[in-house]
Design a protein around this motif. Structure first.
Motif: not given
Length: 246
Positions: A151-154, A158-169, A171-175, A180-186
């Protein structure tokens, strides 16, 4: 250049003192600001303030060096791994340009590792390069239990068991995680596909789901997740998905 700060983490007091003495002799421009025998104490301290360089033992009781890094929300220091065992993913270290030295510590090996770290600090380069550190940590973290997200801060872990699904968007990825949180990755989706464990399934060119979180397969081409989210599944992946449950 002003003095660089360093922390040494090793459960053996003799190793701590020995390395501290070597640094004082060979690199007077490096100031050891703290030493830790207990990895838990080191984690607590590094969450508050981080030095320029951390000398990190790998094999320690309760928490090894890799898991120690995984418990930090962000990393802004150069890591020099210290190990007594040459079979500890040494090839991964070399390929990913992460510094390491073997015990007993050879002066020349120590000089090479520190000079590289100093060069990185002088060049104001963060960590040991996010891509390289992510690859290293992913290759050694126990059973790939965490997704490592730059991320921009480091780095976020994230524990994999906490992830429901990953979405390509674009060129980025929404986790999407289970609170109910969404983490955006480059990182793009293809990069994460290589980092995930066997519980994840790429159901669509833009979607990867956690199979443990799938609650229903809809004939019209969707997977229903436990949070009621509907994720598309492509025609080509339907059979492969259903075959998983035969």
């Amino acid at each position: 250049m002003s003095k660089l700060s360093a922390v040494i983490i090793d459960d053996e007091i003799s190793n701590l003192k020995g390395l501290e003495q070597k640094l004082g002799k060979l690199f007077p421009e490096i100031q050891v600001v703290n030493t830790f025998q207990k990895p838990e104490d080191a984690i607590a301290a590094l969450k508050i303030e981080q030095p320029d360089i951390v000398f990190l033992d790998i094999e320690m009781p309760r928490i090894n060096g890799f898991d120690l890094l995984a418990q930090l929300v962000s990393i802004h220091f150069q890591v020099i791994f210290v190990t007594a065992y040459s079979d500890y993913a040494i090839e991964a270290f070399k390929q990913n340009a992460v510094d390491y030295i073997l015990k007993p510590i050879d002066d020349e090996d120590l000089k090479l590792a520190i000079n590289k770290a100093i060069t990185l600090v002088k060049g104001k380069k963060e960590v040991t390069n996010n891509d390289k550190l992510v690859s290293l940590l992913t290759s050694v973290l126990s059973n790939n239990k965490k997704i490592i997200v730059p991320t921009s801060k480091g780095l976020s872990f994230i524990p994999q068991e906490d992830v429901l699904h990953l979405e390509g968007y674009e060129g980025y990825t929404k986790i999407h995680v289970n609170n109910s949180a969404t983490i955006m990755s480059s990182y793009n989706l293809g990069r994460f596909e290589k980092l995930l464990g066997h519980n994840f399934f790429k159901c669509h060119k833009s979607h990867i789901v956690n199979l443990e979180r799938v609650r229903h397969f809809e004939n019209e081409g969707y997977l229903l997740l436990e949070n009621e989210q509907r994720v598309p599944i492509s025609k080509t992946n339907k059979k492969a998905f259903l075959d998983l449950f035969k």
